[in-house]
Design an enzyme around this catalytic site. Structure first.
Site, PDB file in Angstrom:
ATOM      1  N   MET A  75      82.671  58.089  27.742  1.00 32.10           N
ATOM      2  CA  MET A  75      82.471  59.585  27.175  1.00 32.10           C
ATOM      3  C   MET A  75      82.803  59.611  25.779  1.00 32.10           C
ATOM      4  SD  MET A  75      80.818  60.870  29.711  1.00 32.10           S
ATOM      5  CE  MET A  75      80.583  60.241  31.237  1.00 32.10           C
ATOM      6  N   CYS A  76      83.366  58.782  24.940  1.00 26.95           N
ATOM      7  CA  CYS A  76      83.887  58.940  23.810  1.00 26.95           C
ATOM      8  C   CYS A  76      82.606  58.832  22.838  1.00 26.95           C
ATOM      9  CB  CYS A  76      84.682  57.785  23.347  1.00 26.95           C
ATOM     10  SG  CYS A  76      86.422  57.808  23.987  1.00 26.95           S
ATOM     11  N   HIS A  77      82.890  59.810  21.617  1.00 29.01           N
ATOM     12  CA  HIS A  77      81.609  59.874  20.638  1.00 29.01           C
ATOM     13  C   HIS A  77      81.958  58.748  19.733  1.00 29.01           C
ATOM     14  CE1 HIS A  77      82.015  64.099  22.250  1.00 29.01           C
ATOM     15  NE2 HIS A  77      80.835  64.047  21.972  1.00 29.01           N
ATOM     16  N   ILE A 112      91.934  58.227  21.097  1.00 21.30           N
ATOM     17  CA  ILE A 112      91.565  57.261  22.025  1.00 21.30           C
ATOM     18  C   ILE A 112      91.106  55.803  21.395  1.00 21.30           C
ATOM     19  CG2 ILE A 112      89.730  56.262  23.742  1.00 21.30           C
ATOM     20  CD1 ILE A 112      91.422  58.656  24.839  1.00 21.30           C
ATOM     21  N   GLU A 113      90.791  56.142  20.007  1.00 18.40           N
ATOM     22  CA  GLU A 113      90.718  54.874  19.198  1.00 18.40           C
ATOM     23  C   GLU A 113      92.154  54.402  18.964  1.00 18.40           C
ATOM     24  OE1 GLU A 113      86.950  57.015  18.910  1.00 18.40           O
ATOM     25  OE2 GLU A 113      88.964  57.760  18.941  1.00 18.40           O
ATOM     26  N   ASP A 127      97.293  37.231  25.082  1.00 22.29           N
ATOM     27  CA  ASP A 127      96.425  36.192  25.409  1.00 22.29           C
ATOM     28  C   ASP A 127      97.003  34.972  24.411  1.00 22.29           C
ATOM     29  OD1 ASP A 127      93.764  34.871  25.961  1.00 22.29           O
ATOM     30  OD2 ASP A 127      93.625  35.234  23.749  1.00 22.29           O
TER      31      ASP A 127
END
Length: 159
Positions: A75-77, A112-113, A127
């Site tokens: 749902m992120c733009h 969110i970014e 990793d």
């Protein structure tokens, strides 16, 4: 409680309509940490991890993640980022702390970014070092601060 804006009139998920929002400067900062054996951190400092320069690769991975957020989080733009910075601190013992800062001039924020950049950088460290330390622990990922837009300024308060 505010009405949730990610649901349509059929109560199904939707991407929020930001068409009528004003373009403003927006910034978000997030942080997280990874704890490892002291020998692992020493090897990172000494450049003795076989996969390469751990922090340089983690930095690029975090930046790339911030730029791809809308492809990862449904749902992120898609947001044109104007800046992404990733900083590393450590305690010279066993913990690396990553802080990301993401900026834009757009109609929606970049929290969110910033969070995805932190998590991706932390996972990249895991990793690259897992062959010598599978017991690393990633913790304390959270938004530190955000500013801009209708909801204004937010600063994390330890709970």
């Amino acid at each position: 409680m505010d009405k949730l804006t990610h649901f349509n009139d059929q109560n199904r998920a939707k991407m929020v309509d930001v068409t009528d929002k004003d373009v403003t400067s927006r910034i978000a900062q997030a942080t997280g940490k990874i704890t490892m054996h002291p020998e692992t951190l020493n090897r990172i400092h000494e450049g003795k991890i076989k996969k390469g320069d751990v922090l340089a690769v983690a930095q690029i991975a975090g930046i790339m993640a911030a730029k791809q957020t809308s492809q990862m989080i449904p749902m992120c733009h898609l947001i044109p980022l104007t800046g992404v910075d990733i900083k590393f601190e450590d305690d010279n013992d066993k913990t690396i702390i990553i802080t990301t800062t993401v900026k834009t001039k757009h109609v929606t924020g970049v929290e969110i970014e910033a969070l995805l950049a932190v998590q991706t950088a932390l996972l990249t460290i895991y990793d690259m070092c897992k062959a010598i330390d599978r017991g690393m622990v990633i913790t304390d990922i959270h938004l530190v601060e955000k500013d801009g837009g209708k909801s204004g300024h937010f600063v994390y308060q330890d709970q």
